[in-house]
Design a protein around this motif. Structure first.
Motif, PDB file in Angstrom:
ATOM      1  N   PHE A 189       0.839  -1.201   0.000  1.00 46.13           N
ATOM      2  CA  PHE A 189       0.000   0.000   0.000  1.00 46.13           C
ATOM      3  C   PHE A 189       0.877   1.256   0.000  1.00 46.13           C
ATOM      4  O   PHE A 189       0.601   2.228  -0.713  1.00 46.13           O
ATOM      5  N   SER A 190       1.937   1.226   0.807  1.00 44.91           N
ATOM      6  CA  SER A 190       2.832   2.384   0.896  1.00 44.91           C
ATOM      7  C   SER A 190       3.515   2.652  -0.446  1.00 44.91           C
ATOM      8  O   SER A 190       3.666   3.810  -0.858  1.00 44.91           O
ATOM      9  N   LYS A 191       3.916   1.585  -1.146  1.00 43.65           N
ATOM     10  CA  LYS A 191       4.537   1.758  -2.458  1.00 43.65           C
ATOM     11  C   LYS A 191       3.544   2.326  -3.463  1.00 43.65           C
ATOM     12  O   LYS A 191       3.894   3.185  -4.280  1.00 43.65           O
ATOM     13  N   ALA A 192       2.308   1.855  -3.399  1.00 44.86           N
ATOM     14  CA  ALA A 192       1.284   2.367  -4.317  1.00 44.86           C
ATOM     15  C   ALA A 192       1.026   3.850  -4.066  1.00 44.86           C
ATOM     16  O   ALA A 192       0.934   4.650  -5.003  1.00 44.86           O
ATOM     17  N   LEU A 193       0.930   4.232  -2.799  1.00 43.68           N
ATOM     18  CA  LEU A 193       0.651   5.626  -2.462  1.00 43.68           C
ATOM     19  C   LEU A 193       1.851   6.532  -2.729  1.00 43.68           C
ATOM     20  O   LEU A 193       1.678   7.722  -2.983  1.00 43.68           O
ATOM     21  N   ALA A 194       3.052   5.970  -2.683  1.00 36.20           N
ATOM     22  CA  ALA A 194       4.230   6.762  -3.031  1.00 36.20           C
ATOM     23  C   ALA A 194       4.181   7.170  -4.498  1.00 36.20           C
ATOM     24  O   ALA A 194       4.638   8.250  -4.876  1.00 36.20           O
ATOM     25  N   ALA A 195       3.597   6.284  -5.326  1.00 35.19           N
ATOM     26  CA  ALA A 195       3.487   6.575  -6.756  1.00 35.19           C
ATOM     27  C   ALA A 195       2.313   7.503  -7.057  1.00 35.19           C
ATOM     28  O   ALA A 195       2.401   8.357  -7.939  1.00 35.19           O
ATOM     29  N   ARG A 196       1.205   7.330  -6.319  1.00 35.43           N
ATOM     30  CA  ARG A 196       0.021   8.183  -6.547  1.00 35.43           C
ATOM     31  C   ARG A 196      -0.562   8.604  -5.202  1.00 35.43           C
ATOM     32  O   ARG A 196      -1.577   8.054  -4.751  1.00 35.43           O
ATOM     33  N   PRO A 197       0.054   9.570  -4.536  1.00 37.82           N
ATOM     34  CA  PRO A 197      -0.337   9.923  -3.168  1.00 37.82           C
ATOM     35  C   PRO A 197      -1.713  10.561  -3.024  1.00 37.82           C
ATOM     36  O   PRO A 197      -2.262  10.570  -1.921  1.00 37.82           O
ATOM     37  N   ALA A 198      -2.270  11.084  -4.104  1.00 33.75           N
ATOM     38  CA  ALA A 198      -3.571  11.757  -4.008  1.00 33.75           C
ATOM     39  C   ALA A 198      -4.705  10.936  -4.607  1.00 33.75           C
ATOM     40  O   ALA A 198      -5.819  11.445  -4.740  1.00 33.75           O
ATOM     41  N   ASP A 199      -4.445   9.692  -4.938  1.00 29.52           N
ATOM     42  CA  ASP A 199      -5.472   8.840  -5.553  1.00 29.52           C
ATOM     43  C   ASP A 199      -6.523   8.468  -4.504  1.00 29.52           C
ATOM     44  O   ASP A 199      -6.205   7.760  -3.539  1.00 29.52           O
ATOM     45  N   PRO A 200      -7.783   8.913  -4.648  1.00 30.31           N
ATOM     46  CA  PRO A 200      -8.782   8.655  -3.617  1.00 30.31           C
ATOM     47  C   PRO A 200      -9.108   7.172  -3.435  1.00 30.31           C
ATOM     48  O   PRO A 200      -9.429   6.733  -2.327  1.00 30.31           O
ATOM     49  N   ARG A 201      -9.019   6.396  -4.528  1.00 28.79           N
ATOM     50  CA  ARG A 201      -9.282   4.966  -4.402  1.00 28.79           C
ATOM     51  C   ARG A 201      -8.227   4.295  -3.532  1.00 28.79           C
ATOM     52  O   ARG A 201      -8.543   3.494  -2.646  1.00 28.79           O
ATOM     53  N   LEU A 202      -6.958   4.628  -3.779  1.00 26.98           N
ATOM     54  CA  LEU A 202      -5.881   4.062  -2.975  1.00 26.98           C
ATOM     55  C   LEU A 202      -5.986   4.519  -1.518  1.00 26.98           C
ATOM     56  O   LEU A 202      -5.787   3.727  -0.592  1.00 26.98           O
ATOM     57  N   LEU A 203      -6.291   5.795  -1.319  1.00 29.79           N
ATOM     58  CA  LEU A 203      -6.429   6.321   0.042  1.00 29.79           C
ATOM     59  C   LEU A 203      -7.566   5.627   0.787  1.00 29.79           C
ATOM     60  O   LEU A 203      -7.426   5.271   1.964  1.00 29.79           O
ATOM     61  N   ASN A 204      -8.679   5.416   0.100  1.00 28.28           N
ATOM     62  CA  ASN A 204      -9.822   4.750   0.728  1.00 28.28           C
ATOM     63  C   ASN A 204      -9.504   3.288   1.042  1.00 28.28           C
ATOM     64  O   ASN A 204      -9.842   2.780   2.119  1.00 28.28           O
ATOM     65  N   ASN A 205      -8.845   2.604   0.097  1.00 28.73           N
ATOM     66  CA  ASN A 205      -8.494   1.199   0.326  1.00 28.73           C
ATOM     67  C   ASN A 205      -7.503   1.050   1.470  1.00 28.73           C
ATOM     68  O   ASN A 205      -7.607   0.122   2.285  1.00 28.73           O
ATOM     69  N   TYR A 206      -6.540   1.960   1.533  1.00 26.30           N
ATOM     70  CA  TYR A 206      -5.572   1.895   2.630  1.00 26.30           C
ATOM     71  C   TYR A 206      -6.259   2.213   3.960  1.00 26.30           C
ATOM     72  O   TYR A 206      -5.981   1.572   4.986  1.00 26.30           O
ATOM     73  N   GLY A 207      -7.175   3.177   3.939  1.00 22.58           N
ATOM     74  CA  GLY A 207      -7.938   3.471   5.146  1.00 22.58           C
ATOM     75  C   GLY A 207      -8.732   2.261   5.611  1.00 22.58           C
ATOM     76  O   GLY A 207      -8.805   1.967   6.811  1.00 22.58           O
ATOM     77  N   SER A 208      -9.318   1.523   4.669  1.00 23.50           N
ATOM     78  CA  SER A 208     -10.075   0.318   5.015  1.00 23.50           C
ATOM     79  C   SER A 208      -9.170  -0.745   5.619  1.00 23.50           C
ATOM     80  O   SER A 208      -9.560  -1.455   6.558  1.00 23.50           O
ATOM     81  N   PHE A 209      -7.963  -0.863   5.067  1.00 28.91           N
ATOM     82  CA  PHE A 209      -6.982  -1.799   5.634  1.00 28.91           C
ATOM     83  C   PHE A 209      -6.620  -1.400   7.063  1.00 28.91           C
ATOM     84  O   PHE A 209      -6.581  -2.245   7.972  1.00 28.91           O
ATOM     85  N   LEU A 210      -6.351  -0.120   7.286  1.00 25.93           N
ATOM     86  CA  LEU A 210      -6.002   0.353   8.628  1.00 25.93           C
ATOM     87  C   LEU A 210      -7.163   0.137   9.599  1.00 25.93           C
ATOM     88  O   LEU A 210      -6.951  -0.216  10.765  1.00 25.93           O
ATOM     89  N   PHE A 211      -8.401   0.339   9.120  1.00 26.82           N
ATOM     90  CA  PHE A 211      -9.573   0.088   9.956  1.00 26.82           C
ATOM     91  C   PHE A 211      -9.617  -1.377  10.364  1.00 26.82           C
ATOM     92  O   PHE A 211      -9.884  -1.712  11.523  1.00 26.82           O
ATOM     93  N   GLU A 212      -9.370  -2.253   9.402  1.00 30.50           N
ATOM     94  CA  GLU A 212      -9.367  -3.696   9.677  1.00 30.50           C
ATOM     95  C   GLU A 212      -8.329  -4.048  10.736  1.00 30.50           C
ATOM     96  O   GLU A 212      -8.532  -4.967  11.541  1.00 30.50           O
ATOM     97  N   GLN A 213      -7.219  -3.309  10.741  1.00 31.59           N
ATOM     98  CA  GLN A 213      -6.156  -3.529  11.721  1.00 31.59           C
ATOM     99  C   GLN A 213      -6.412  -2.793  13.036  1.00 31.59           C
ATOM    100  O   GLN A 213      -5.549  -2.781  13.916  1.00 31.59           O
ATOM    101  N   LYS A 214      -7.589  -2.180  13.144  1.00 30.88           N
ATOM    102  CA  LYS A 214      -7.988  -1.421  14.336  1.00 30.88           C
ATOM    103  C   LYS A 214      -7.092  -0.201  14.591  1.00 30.88           C
ATOM    104  O   LYS A 214      -6.965   0.275  15.719  1.00 30.88           O
ATOM    105  N   ARG A 215      -6.506   0.303  13.543  1.00 30.29           N
ATOM    106  CA  ARG A 215      -5.704   1.535  13.620  1.00 30.29           C
ATOM    107  C   ARG A 215      -6.625   2.693  13.203  1.00 30.29           C
ATOM    108  O   ARG A 215      -6.462   3.317  12.158  1.00 30.29           O
ATOM    109  N   PHE A 216      -7.599   2.972  14.062  1.00 29.06           N
ATOM    110  CA  PHE A 216      -8.706   3.844  13.687  1.00 29.06           C
ATOM    111  C   PHE A 216      -8.288   5.299  13.463  1.00 29.06           C
ATOM    112  O   PHE A 216      -8.811   5.960  12.555  1.00 29.06           O
ATOM    113  N   ASP A 217      -7.374   5.803  14.289  1.00 29.16           N
ATOM    114  CA  ASP A 217      -6.927   7.189  14.109  1.00 29.16           C
ATOM    115  C   ASP A 217      -6.289   7.387  12.736  1.00 29.16           C
ATOM    116  O   ASP A 217      -6.582   8.368  12.035  1.00 29.16           O
ATOM    117  N   GLN A 218      -5.427   6.455  12.357  1.00 24.21           N
ATOM    118  CA  GLN A 218      -4.775   6.546  11.053  1.00 24.21           C
ATOM    119  C   GLN A 218      -5.773   6.358   9.921  1.00 24.21           C
ATOM    120  O   GLN A 218      -5.716   7.046   8.902  1.00 24.21           O
TER     121      GLN A 218
END
Length: 260
Positions: free
Chosen positions: A102-131
Motif C-alpha cells: 500500500f505504501s509503495k502504491a501511495l508513493a506513486a500516486r499519493p492523491a489517488d482517492p481509491r488508494l487512500l480509501n483502500n488503505y484506510g479500510s486496511f487500517l480500519f481492519e487492523q484497528k488503527r482507527f486514528d490513522q
C-alpha cells in the motif's frame, strides 16, 4: 462466480492476443520483443494487473500473485500493481506485506482517492482507527471521486469506533445525501438514532435498510428493540425468533435474551 470465471478467461485471452499482436507488429518496426516498446509494456502491465485482480475476486489469491509479479517486473513502481498486491496480502492476513505494498502504491500516486480509501479500510481492519480516519479524510477531499459516498460511510463508521458520535452522524448523513442506497450507513444511522431515543427516524432508517439488505445478528437485535419501543409485539417476536434460529451463538442473541 460464472461471470468472474468468464472475465478471467477473457482477460487471459486478451493478454495472449496482445502479446501475439504486438509481436507481429514488431517485425516491421525492428523490435525483437513487444515488451521492448513503451506502449507494449504499458498494455501488458495493465493486462497483468487486471488478470491478477480477476483471480483475487475469485478468492484465488495465490494465483493472483503470478500476473501481478509480472506486472511489477515491467514497472516496479506501478501504483495499480502494488495496490493489487496489497489487497492480495490483506486477503491472506499478511498485514506487514499489505502495508508495504500500500505504501509503495501511495508513493506513486499519493492523491489517488481509491488508494487512500483502500488503505484506510486496511487500517480500519487492523484497528488503527486514528490513522484510518486520516486517510479517509484525504480521500473525501476529491469531490469528483465517484465512490465518495463510500468514503464518508467509512469515515462515519470509523468515527463511531473512536467514540466521536457527532462526527459519525455528520459523516453518515453526508454519505446518505450523496447516495441514499447504502445499507451499512442506513443501519448505522438507525442504531445511532435509537440510542439517542429518536425512535421515529430510527425506524425510518431501519426500514430503508431492510429494503436494501438481508438481515444480520446486529440488525435483527435492533429490529427487536425498535418493534418493542413502538409496541409491535408480533414484529418483536418475529425478529427474536429469526435471531434465535440464525444466530444463536452470537453476542447479539445473548444480549437479546438479557433484555427479555
Amino acid at each position: 462466480m460464472k461471470w468472474i470465471n468468464f472475465k478471467v478467461r477473457k482477460i487471459t485471452l486478451m493478454l495472449l492476443l496482445l502479446v501475439t499482436g504486438l509481436a507481429a507488429g514488431c517485425v516491421s518496426s525492428g523490435h525483437d520483443s513487444p515488451l521492448q516498446t513503451g506502449k507494449g509494456r504499458d498494455e501488458a502491465r495493465v493486462a497483468y494487473v487486471q488478470l491478477g485482480l480477476g483471480y483475487l475476486q475469485q478468492g484465488m489469491s495465490e494465483q493472483a500473485k503470478v500476473p501481478l509479479k509480472k506486472a511489477l517486473e515491467l514497472d516496479s513502481n506501478d501504483a495499480d500493481a502494488n495496490a493489487a498486491l496489497a489487497l492480495v496480502f490483506q486477503a491472506q492476513a499478511e498485514p506487514e506485506l499489505a502495508d508495504r505494498y500500500f505504501s509503495k502504491a501511495l508513493a506513486a500516486r499519493p492523491a489517488d482517492p481509491r488508494l487512500l480509501n483502500n488503505y484506510g479500510s486496511f487500517l480500519f481492519e487492523q484497528k488503527r482507527f486514528d490513522q484510518a480516519a486520516l486517510y479517509f479524510q484525504q480521500a473525501s477531499a476529491d469531490t469528483l471521486y465517484p465512490e465518495r459516498s463510500r468514503v464518508f460511510e467509512n469515515l462515519g463508521v470509523t468515527s463511531m469506533r473512536l467514540g466521536q458520535r457527532d462526527s459519525a452522524r455528520q459523516q453518515l448523513e453526508k454519505a446518505l445525501h450523496l447516495n441514499g442506497r447504502q445499507p451499512r450507513a442506513l443501519l448505522e444511522m438507525a442504531e445511532l438514532s435509537y440510542e439517542d431515543r429518536h425512535y421515529v427516524p430510527a425506524r425510518d432508517y431501519y426500514e430503508r435498510f431492510s429494503l436494501l439488505s438481508g438481515q444480520n445478528a446486529r440488525s435483527l437485535l435492533l429490529g427487536v428493540r425498535l418493534a418493542t419501543v413502538h409496541e409491535e409485539r408480533d414484529a418483536a417476536a418475529r425478529f427474536g425468533q429469526q435471531l434465535e434460529r440464525l444466530y444463536p451463538g452470537t453476542p447479539e442473541y445473548q444480549q437479546y435474551l438479557s433484555e427479555q
